[in-house]
Write an enzyme that holds these catalytic residues in place. Structure first.
Site, PDB file in Angstrom:
ATOM      1  N   MET A 128       0.697  -0.971  -0.239  1.00 49.46           N
ATOM      2  CA  MET A 128      -0.246  -0.113   0.558  1.00 49.46           C
ATOM      3  C   MET A 128       1.048   1.223  -0.146  1.00 49.46           C
ATOM      4  SD  MET A 128      -3.126  -1.342   2.576  1.00 49.46           S
ATOM      5  CE  MET A 128      -2.462  -1.691   3.724  1.00 49.46           C
ATOM      6  N   CYS A 129       1.210   1.662   0.890  1.00 49.72           N
ATOM      7  CA  CYS A 129       2.138   2.910   1.049  1.00 49.72           C
ATOM      8  C   CYS A 129       3.311   2.990   0.222  1.00 49.72           C
ATOM      9  CB  CYS A 129       1.772   4.004   2.728  1.00 49.72           C
ATOM     10  SG  CYS A 129       0.057   4.230   2.964  1.00 49.72           S
ATOM     11  N   VAL A 130       4.154   2.097   0.991  1.00 51.44           N
ATOM     12  CA  VAL A 130       5.464   1.768   0.576  1.00 51.44           C
ATOM     13  C   VAL A 130       5.570   1.585  -1.447  1.00 51.44           C
ATOM     14  CG1 VAL A 130       7.639   0.371   0.667  1.00 51.44           C
ATOM     15  CG2 VAL A 130       6.217   0.562   2.304  1.00 51.44           C
TER      16      VAL A 130
END
Length: 200
Positions: A128-130
């Site tokens: 997701m965010c990475v």
């Protein structure tokens, strides 16, 4: 080699001039909601932070602002950054409302203003965010290093009749490899080196 075993050794990469620490917040690395093997993630990200600071690299702590009632809702205990911040001209916190750390945040301007050309990306969650932050960094022509042992996620639940559960380590590996050949994803955190941004 199995999907969860370490990748083969890669050549030691050239130094990067910025470290992006993505969402290493209390809700995700401590307590019942912590990612599997959170102790390893904390160790690797702490080491990256220490060496980035020592070598004069630019450091950005990305901090996710979850919606009301979420475990990372702003100003709740789970929202707090796990690693202490050393605020100053080369270390900042950027809050974000979306997976991508660049979306509707000053991250792009902050990196550009600091003269950053290459980034190491670590933290949670891998897929997701990475991944979203690393992908946008690639699209903006940064050199991107994603150390394979310095990002993590949760196990992916099974879907009856469709697939078995996917262990977190496998999900993390797939997320990194999905970035494509332009990202450096086979290097260990210990092999990442840092230097200050170049001055034009």
């Amino acid at each position: 080699m199995t999907a969860s075993s370490p990748p083969p050794p890669a050549a030691r990469p050239s130094p990067v001039d910025a470290l992006l620490v993505v969402d290493v917040q209390s809700a995700f690395v401590t307590g019942p909601g912590a990612v599997p093997d959170a102790a390893r993630l904390i160790d690797r990200t702490a080491d990256l932070l220490a060496r980035a600071r020592k070598e004069g690299a630019f450091v950005v702590h990305l901090q996710n602002d979850g919606p009301p009632g979420a475990e990372d809702e702003p100003h709740t205990p789970g929202w707090e950054l796990h690693h202490p911040v050393a605020p100053g001209p080369t270390e900042v916190v950027v809050r974000k409302p979306f997976d991508d750390g660049f979306r509707e945040t000053p991250l792009g301007a902050v990196l550009s203003g600091a003269g950053v050309r290459s980034v190491a990306v670590c933290g949670v969650m891998s897929e997701m965010c990475v991944q979203a932050t690393a992908r946008t960094a690639l699209e903006r022509d940064y050199r991107v290093v994603v150390p394979f042992d310095a990002h993590a996620t949760q196990d992916v639940p099974a879907v009856p009749g469709v697939c078995e559960a996917v262990p977190a380590a496998v999900a993390s590996r797939v997320a990194a490899y999905a970035l494509g050949s332009d990202a450096e994803v086979t290097v260990a955190a210990a092999a990442v080196t840092f230097g200050p941004p170049a001055v034009d």
